[in-house]
Design a protein around this motif. Structure first.
Motif, PDB file in Angstrom:
ATOM      1  N   SER A 196      -3.079   4.375   2.123  1.00 56.50           N
ATOM      2  CA  SER A 196      -1.702   4.448   1.622  1.00 56.50           C
ATOM      3  C   SER A 196      -0.844   5.389   2.467  1.00 56.50           C
ATOM      4  CB  SER A 196      -1.672   4.854   0.147  1.00 56.50           C
ATOM      5  OG  SER A 196      -2.241   6.120  -0.038  1.00 56.50           O
ATOM      6  N   THR A 256       2.784   3.910  -1.848  1.00 57.80           N
ATOM      7  CA  THR A 256       3.015   4.348  -3.221  1.00 57.80           C
ATOM      8  C   THR A 256       4.010   5.499  -3.215  1.00 57.80           C
ATOM      9  OG1 THR A 256       1.235   5.979  -3.147  1.00 57.80           O
ATOM     10  CG2 THR A 256       0.634   3.729  -3.847  1.00 57.80           C
ATOM     11  N   GLN A 257       4.534   5.836  -4.368  1.00 59.19           N
ATOM     12  CA  GLN A 257       5.414   7.004  -4.463  1.00 59.19           C
ATOM     13  C   GLN A 257       4.671   8.246  -3.972  1.00 59.19           C
ATOM     14  OE1 GLN A 257       8.534   7.350  -5.033  1.00 59.19           O
ATOM     15  NE2 GLN A 257       9.213   5.669  -6.294  1.00 59.19           N
ATOM     16  N   ASN A 316       0.792  -1.230   0.000  1.00 58.74           N
ATOM     17  CA  ASN A 316       0.000   0.000   0.000  1.00 58.74           C
ATOM     18  C   ASN A 316       0.825   1.282   0.000  1.00 58.74           C
ATOM     19  OD1 ASN A 316      -2.471  -1.379  -0.023  1.00 58.74           O
ATOM     20  ND2 ASN A 316      -2.501  -1.522   2.205  1.00 58.74           N
TER      21      ASN A 316
END
Length: 165
Positions: free
Chosen positions: A120, A95-96, A93
């Motif tokens: 996230s 992310t960038q 979960n």
């Protein structure tokens, strides 16, 4: 229960139809607090290098620990050598965008997390061991839990607790 779930202000305006880049997200949140002095440390993560400042990274136990063990390395971009720390992550979960958001929020004293991004951002806050952001995410999840989010929130909290063991 949905009436208690207050929508927060937009996180940031997209620069294009594809949405903001991780670098744009980080700069958006950090630009108001960055001191006039240059960065104290370089953070490398998934091919992106970010310039960070010690007063803010101390909010993250992970980054503080990495900085204590950082090796000073010369970089071609800077005249002076800065500590370079690497943040590997394999959290589900994260992310960038969520990592950029969490890193940017290190520079803010007050912040909100939207229900759409809470899973996230919680994963990124857990990776960073950033207690204030973890607490905010948990509060958002408790306020916004409903029939359609309960499974997603349960899975997210289970994964976070498993990785912290």
């Amino acid at each position: 229960m949905d009436s208690l779930c207050i929508k927060s202000a937009p996180v940031m305006e997209p620069e294009c139809s594809e949405g903001p880049s991780p670098t744009s997200i980080f700069h958006y949140h950090s630009k108001r607090a960055i001191p006039t002095k240059g960065p104290d440390v370089l953070l490398q993560c998934h091919g992106i290098t970010r310039e960070l400042h010690k007063p803010y990274i101390r909010k993250s136990h992970t980054l503080s620990g990495l900085l204590q063990h950082a090796v000073i390395s010369a970089t071609a971009c800077y005249e002076d050598s800065l500590p370079v720390i690497s943040l590997p992550f394999s959290y589900t979960n994260v992310t960038q965008q969520s990592l950029a958001r969490a890193l940017g929020l290190l520079y803010e004293d007050q912040f909100t997390v939207s229900p759409e991004e809470v899973v996230s951002v919680l994963a990124a806050a857990s990776l960073l061991l950033y207690p204030e952001l973890q607490k905010e995410c948990c509060e958002v999840m408790l306020r916004c839990i409903n029939v359609s989010t309960v499974s997603m929130y349960y899975l997210a909290s289970t994964k976070v607790s498993e990785t912290l063991k």
